[in-house]
Design an enzyme around this catalytic site. Structure first.
Site, PDB file in Angstrom:
ATOM      1  NE  ARG A   1      -0.598  -0.742   4.906  1.00  0.00           N
ATOM      2  CZ  ARG A   1      -0.545   0.255   6.021  1.00  0.00           C
ATOM      3  NH1 ARG A   1      -1.090   1.496   5.982  1.00  0.00           N
ATOM      4  NH2 ARG A   1      -0.026  -0.172   7.137  1.00  0.00           N
TER       5      ARG A   1
ATOM      6  CB  SER B   1      -5.634   2.760   6.579  1.00  0.00           C
ATOM      7  OG  SER B   1      -5.682   2.876   7.922  1.00  0.00           O
TER       8      SER B   1
ATOM      9  CD  GLU C   1     -17.178   2.798   2.982  1.00  0.00           C
ATOM     10  OE1 GLU C   1     -18.552   2.744   3.150  1.00  0.00           O
ATOM     11  OE2 GLU C   1     -16.399   2.903   4.204  1.00  0.00           O
TER      12      GLU C   1
HETATM   13  C1  LIG Z   1     -18.302   0.681   6.163  1.00  0.00           C
HETATM   14  C2  LIG Z   1     -17.207   1.081   6.723  1.00  0.00           C
HETATM   15  N1  LIG Z   1     -16.201   1.889   6.270  1.00  0.00           N
HETATM   16  C3  LIG Z   1     -15.162   2.153   7.024  1.00  0.00           C
HETATM   17  C4  LIG Z   1     -14.660   1.420   8.042  1.00  0.00           C
HETATM   18  C5  LIG Z   1     -13.236   1.873   8.614  1.00  0.00           C
HETATM   19  N2  LIG Z   1     -13.512   2.682   9.963  1.00  0.00           N
HETATM   20  C6  LIG Z   1     -13.676   2.220  11.191  1.00  0.00           C
HETATM   21  S1  LIG Z   1     -13.828   3.266  12.478  1.00  0.00           S
HETATM   22  C7  LIG Z   1     -14.017   4.448  11.125  1.00  0.00           C
HETATM   23  C8  LIG Z   1     -14.201   6.024  11.589  1.00  0.00           C
HETATM   24  C9  LIG Z   1     -14.150   6.178  12.971  1.00  0.00           C
HETATM   25  O1  LIG Z   1     -14.858   7.395  13.246  1.00  0.00           O
HETATM   26  P1  LIG Z   1     -16.364   7.228  13.875  1.00  0.00           P
HETATM   27  O2  LIG Z   1     -17.195   6.819  12.881  1.00  0.00           O
HETATM   28  O3  LIG Z   1     -16.639   8.803  14.241  1.00  0.00           O
HETATM   29  O4  LIG Z   1     -16.130   6.493  15.208  1.00  0.00           O
HETATM   30  P2  LIG Z   1     -15.696   6.992  16.624  1.00  0.00           P
HETATM   31  O5  LIG Z   1     -14.398   6.080  16.672  1.00  0.00           O
HETATM   32  O6  LIG Z   1     -15.220   8.506  16.476  1.00  0.00           O
HETATM   33  O7  LIG Z   1     -16.702   6.679  17.669  1.00  0.00           O
HETATM   34  C10 LIG Z   1     -14.042   3.929   9.768  1.00  0.00           C
HETATM   35  C11 LIG Z   1     -13.952   4.914   8.841  1.00  0.00           C
HETATM   36  C12 LIG Z   1     -15.744   0.779   8.684  1.00  0.00           C
HETATM   37  N3  LIG Z   1     -15.456  -0.020   9.630  1.00  0.00           N
HETATM   38  N4  LIG Z   1     -16.963   0.472   8.033  1.00  0.00           N
END
Ligand SMILES: Cc1ncc(C[n+]2csc(CCOP(=O)(O)OP(=O)(O)O)c2C)c(N)n1
Ligand SMILES: [Mg+2]
Lengths: 335, 302
Positions: free
Chosen positions: A16, A43, A64
């Site tokens: 990556r 990432s 997405e």
């Molecule tokens: C459909 C999807 N896309 C991407 C991810 C990867 N991912 C994990 S946590 C996250 C975002 C974290 O921020 P938030 O949703 O605000 O959660 P927080 O930890 O702040 O509560 C992402 C993009 C995922 N788990 N599921």
């Protein structure tokens, strides 16, 4: 074609990283290159492009499907989008958006799918994508590339600008050993014989390529088996001629992939063999099962995706090899 | 794993007169936070700040609001809890372990081969998990499905389904498809709790993808919708308890801080998905222990 100017790596590094580095080079060379991400830009390494070209970078957040359809719109309007997220979200999460908006329209969108396979590790089954090669192979018009190391991943990304049509590129999370000494200008037909051998062909892709080379060395030392190692970086369209040449030489094959055997490299090779040169092909990969949480290496071991796994299967294949009658190769197949 | 087997005869829900006070809940929240720090320090992997952000919400639910029976995780009349932001699994695992769904020692196996505690909740491995999550955006739809099934079973009046969502969940279109369907099906027993900490993987939500006025968005989708301080335990308890009396879909937008309870993480960008270093874990533990000592003392004095 603009030459790939980057320095080849010699130490283990994740594929990556090459995606991110090559994206920046593409951004410098071509104004129409744009990049997108879905809140995983550090990432996937697309953040490197984002920092260099903030105006041409769109981080859409955790959305997405939106990202893929936006990429469709960008490409339909003359841009060359590189859309990045984890393999799981780049394939299954947004399959229909990729299918209709990108593949059906044969648009020049490049999907940078990182963290493919179980070597994603600790996040576990919900994040470990083990059927993306199958999904994307099945999608009409989609090209599927799985580079073996950093240097080849750089070539794949850099060269992707020159290729036509939609491309799905799968990259990995962990650092993995270097297989290619150079950063080549082109992947060519995407099927490279990395080691010559007469007894058995080992077709591998991605993180399994260095393991296949390791296995081949041990097989020679411990069993006197001369295994031919073939890296299949372009799984679709598959250069069947190169595959057949190796099959014709050895008469038996093992495939190795960090993916389901069903629909993956294993099936792709079996398809060529079954139609054009029926010899036994034994496939190493994931069965009818999901991933689990663990470190990258522990996960690979858990599913037998190691050089030992390859060695065991090669030994089994060699035992069965003499039992099989080799039909003559039809002349037309190798033309 | 023997403890995965359902207990044959359903036991009654815990008696409601033993409800912990707000102060006791605050102390439990600290205990759960401490579990998270130690789990992640051992696992060297996972989402600590995301778990700490939701600690007060999860504590209010598991220690006060949810009707559940740890001895019988499959009790048909239990309230349902869905962690849509599945990456915060450690905080749910800590709550489940504290209630005896599985031994507390299991927490140390987090994210390792052979442990039932996967990186994201897995309903087929861990007792007390209703549905597997980890792909953002799916939890609210799953909760709608649970509620539709409960209605078919005549349980809409007795059982409430609580879903905890993150900023990322609110960025996924599916969450709004779920919101629309909950209103359309007139689901009386669903509560969406948004852990609105304004931080995601790549930056603040305002920088990456602004989710704006989430409370107003739920309201526009036909939900009862309130906004509270997600670390004010009495406000959290009150909003959760109120939500089950409404008879319509209910959203509680909680303004929270990522990494809450650990000073160097609280509200700061740069910790998402990164396990604490040994030094960070030690400092976090010290701070939380100090918090707990103060809470113990205050409780002892009363
Ligand atoms: C459909 C999807 N896309 C991407 C991810 C990867 N991912 C994990 S946590 C996250 C975002 C974290 O921020 P938030 O949703 O605000 O959660 P927080 O930890 O702040 O509560 C992402 C993009 C995922 N788990 N599921
Ligand atoms: Mg957040």
């Amino acid at each position: 074609m603009a030459p790939a100017t980057a320095e080849p790596k010699t130490e283990p590094i994740a594929t990556r990283q090459a995606y991110g580095d090559a994206l920046v080079a593409l951004g410098e060379a071509h104004e129409e290159v744009v990049a997108l991400d879905a809140d995983l830009a550090v990432s996937t390494q697309s953040m490197k492009f984002g920092k260099a070209f903030p105006d041409r970078f769109f981080n859409v957040g955790a959305a997405e499907a939106n990202m893929m359809s936006i990429s469709c719109g960008l490409a339909a309007t003359g841009k060359v989008p590189y859309a990045s997220t984890f393999a799981i979200f780049a394939s299954s999460r947004s399959y229909d958006q990729v299918r209709l908006g990108i593949a059906h329209n044969e648009l020049k969108v490049r999907i940078g799918a990182s963290h493919g396979g179980v070597s994603l590790g600790e996040d576990g089954a919900s994040h470990q994508m083990i059927e993306d090669i199958a999904l994307m192979r099945a999608m009409p018009k989609m090209q599927v590339i799985v580079p073996a190391d950093y240097n080849q991943a750089y070539t794949a990304t850099h060269e992707s600008f020159e290729r036509e049509g939609p491309i799905y590129m799968r990259f990995g999370r962990p650092s993995t050993p270097i297989v290619y000494d150079e950063i080549a200008e082109t992947l060519g037909d995407g099927v490279d014989v990395l080691r010559q051998g007469k007894d058995i062909s080992i077709f591998a892709c991605g993180h399994m390529v260095w393991r296949a080379l390791d296995a081949a060395q041990k097989l020679e030392r411990e069993d006197g088996i001369e295994a031919e190692v073939v890296n299949v970086a372009i799984i679709k369209p598959l250069a069947s001629k190169a595959v057949l040449e190796s099959l014709a030489k050895t008469g038996v094959a093992v495939t190795a992939e960090e993916h389901r055997v069903t629909g993956g490299l294993g099936d792709a090779i079996r398809q060529v063999a079954a139609e054009q040169h029926p010899v036994p092909v034994f496939a190493l990969g994931m069965g009818d099962e999901f991933g689990v949480s663990g470190t990258a290496e522990a996960c690979m071991e858990h599913f037998g995706l190691t050089s030992t796994g390859i060695i065991d299967l090669v030994r089994e294949a060699m035992v069965k090899k003499p039992l099989v009658q080799h039909p003559p190769i039809r002349g037309s197949s190798l033309d | 794993m023997s403890h995965l087997k359902p207990v044959p005869d359903p036991k009654p829900a815990p008696a409601s007169d033993q409800q912990p006070s707000i102060e006791e809940l605050e102390r439990y929240a600290t205990v759960l936070r401490m579990h998270c720090v130690s789990m992640l320090a051992v696992a060297k992997s996972g989402h600590l700040d995301s778990s700490l952000s939701a600690a007060d919400i999860v504590t209010a639910l598991y220690f006060r609001v949810l009707r559940h029976d740890p001895r019988n995780p499959n009790w048909p009349e239990r309230d349902r809890f869905v962690l849509s932001k599945g990456h915060a699994a450690p905080i749910q695992y800590a709550a489940l372990a504290e209630h005896g769904y599985f031994p507390v020692e299991d927490l140390q196996g987090l994210r390792s081969i052979g442990s039932h505690l996967q990186g994201h909740p897995d309903m087929n491995r861990t007792p007390g998990i209703e549905v597997s999550t980890g792909s953002l955006g799916q939890g609210l739809s799953m909760s709608v499905g649970i509620c539709l099934a409960l209605r078919l079973d005549g349980l809409s009046d007795t059982v409430q389904t609580f879903a905890v969502l993150s900023d990322g969940d609110c960025q996924e279109g599916e969450t709004w498809e779920a919101a629309m369907s909950a209103a359309h099906y007139e689901i009386p027993n669903i509560t969406a709790i948004v852990d609105y900490n304004h931080l995601q993987t790549d930056g603040t939500t305002e920088e990456v993808m602004d989710t704006g006025d989430v409370r107003a968005k739920f309201e526009a989708f036909g939900w009862d919708s309130v906004e509270i301080d997600g670390h004010d335990m009495s406000a959290v308890v009150e909003a959760l308890e109120r939500s089950r009396t409404l008879g319509r879909p209910s959203a509680i937008v909680c303004q929270t801080k990522k990494g809450r309870g650990v000073s160097f993480m609280e509200g700061r960008f740069g910790f998402h998905g990164k396990p604490p270093s040994p030094e960070q874990a030690e400092q976090a533990m010290e701070e939380l222990e100090a918090t707990k000592r103060a809470q113990d003392e205050a409780l002892g004095k009363r």
